[in-house]
Design an enzyme around this catalytic site. Structure first.
Site, PDB file in Angstrom:
ATOM      1  CE  LYS A  26      -3.892  -2.377   2.150  1.00 53.96           C
ATOM      2  NZ  LYS A  26      -4.679  -2.696   3.359  1.00 53.96           N
ATOM      3  CD  GLN A  71      -3.635  -4.230   6.527  1.00 53.24           C
ATOM      4  OE1 GLN A  71      -3.724  -3.207   5.850  1.00 53.24           O
ATOM      5  NE2 GLN A  71      -4.081  -5.399   6.096  1.00 53.24           N
ATOM      6  CG  ASP A  94      -9.615   0.331   4.958  1.00 51.28           C
ATOM      7  OD1 ASP A  94      -9.345  -0.213   3.874  1.00 51.28           O
ATOM      8  OD2 ASP A  94      -8.881   0.262   5.962  1.00 51.28           O
TER       9      ASP A  94
HETATM   10  N1  GUN Z   1      -7.041  -6.408   6.385  1.00 44.59           N
HETATM   11  C1  GUN Z   1      -7.362  -7.188   5.331  1.00 44.59           C
HETATM   12  N2  GUN Z   1      -7.876  -6.432   4.335  1.00 44.59           N
HETATM   13  C2  GUN Z   1      -7.888  -5.165   4.773  1.00 44.59           C
HETATM   14  C3  GUN Z   1      -8.288  -3.940   4.193  1.00 44.59           C
HETATM   15  O1  GUN Z   1      -8.773  -3.846   3.063  1.00 44.59           O
HETATM   16  N3  GUN Z   1      -8.117  -2.835   4.978  1.00 44.59           N
HETATM   17  C4  GUN Z   1      -7.608  -2.898   6.230  1.00 44.59           C
HETATM   18  N4  GUN Z   1      -7.506  -1.768   6.923  1.00 44.59           N
HETATM   19  N5  GUN Z   1      -7.232  -4.025   6.796  1.00 44.59           N
HETATM   20  C5  GUN Z   1      -7.367  -5.147   6.068  1.00 44.59           C
END
Ligand code: GUN
Length: 284
Positions: free
Chosen positions: A53, A97, A120
């Site tokens: 990311k 995350q 998100d």
């Molecule tokens: N953990 C697994 N997928 C995601 C996601 O798309 N966003 C976040 N913040 N955590 C995750």
């Protein structure tokens, strides 16, 4: 007939190229998109995702604010950081995350994120808007899935879409989006009876269970569009999805590979949501 392999990596790259152009125009006007990525602890999968990311941010000309916190971080410390990021005008998006270490209540953390920076789309306010058909941010993986289905040219109006997995991150929001696109949706989960029979009647299958090759190829309807959200290690150590790929590809009309399908799209849509947040900031 061999299925079309839906190239999420290529589609994500095209989307990112467009985002980079838009970001450059914003930067020229004095506004740079900024995304804060917060990782708590050492979960290996999360470390890989977070690195992808932040790297993707740099590639499209966004600022990445990277926070790697110790596994011993308290909920109060994390709430403190979220409050600072909420108040920071250079931060357009905040991503914490998941999963968070035990001892931190992720619901409290998600509630603390300013919904206007919740790229998100996990805040209850944003999930509620999504449910009402007025999204502020569409959660990234479901958003990417809808783009892949569009790329496949699949007609959703009147189609039977079967979603397997009912998480707040993927299954539930993608069921909402498919419904809004006029599909008839069956949302399946671990208690569903006779899953193979339901999948056999599906025009679209979205597999988000987190179990290696759980969906057997023989269950797939001829010509169906198959979206595989899974990322699992097979007993042999190979990266595999939730769908038995080769056997499913022999029947499907279109199918996403793992890796290179949904994963890259999730990151592209995260960048798209962040840029949308920046545009809103630029208009204020
Ligand atoms: N953990 C697994 N997928 C995601 C996601 O798309 N966003 C976040 N913040 N955590 C995750």
């Amino acid at each position: 007939m061999a299925a079309t392999i839906l190239d999420g990596k290529g589609l994500a790259q095209r989307i990112r190229t467009g985002l980079a152009t838009e970001a450059a125009a914003l930067v020229a006007g004095g506004v740079q998109p900024g995304l804060a990525v917060v990782l708590v602890g050492q979960d290996p999968a999360s470390q890989v995702y977070v690195r992808s990311k932040t790297r993707a941010c740099a590639e499209v000309g966004f600022r990445a604010f990277d926070y790697h916190l110790d596994a011993a971080t308290t909920e109060a410390d994390l709430l403190d950081l979220v409050a600072r990021l909420n108040a920071d005008a250079a931060v357009d998006g905040i991503l914490v995350q998941l999963p968070l270490p035990p001892g931190i209540d992720s619901r409290r953390i998600l509630l603390a994120i300013d919904p206007a920076k919740d790229v998100d789309g996990f805040h209850p306010d944003n999930l509620g808007r999504l449910l009402m058909g007025e999204p502020r941010f569409v959660p990234c993986t479901p958003f990417g899935i809808m783009k892949l289905i569009a790329e496949a040219g699949t007609q959703l109006a009147g189609a039977h879409a079967v979603v397997i997995g009912r998480s707040n991150i993927v299954g539930k929001p993608v069921a909402v989006l498919l419904t809004a696109a006029d599909a008839t949706v069956t949302l399946c989960h671990s208690k569903t009876r006779d899953l193979p029979a339901i999948i056999r009647s599906a025009d679209v299958v979205v597999a988000a269970i987190g179990r290696a090759e759980f969906v057997r190829g023989a269950w797939i309807n001829d010509g169906a569009t198959v979206i595989d959200v899974g990322m699992n290690r097979s007993p042999a150590g190979k990266l595999v999805g939730d769908v038995e790929f080769s056997a499913a590809a022999a029947r499907a009309g279109a199918i996403t590979p793992v890796p290179g399908g949904v994963g890259p799209m999730t990151i592209a849509m995260l960048l798209a949501n962040t840029l949308e947040s920046t545009r809103r900031r630029a208009r204020r």
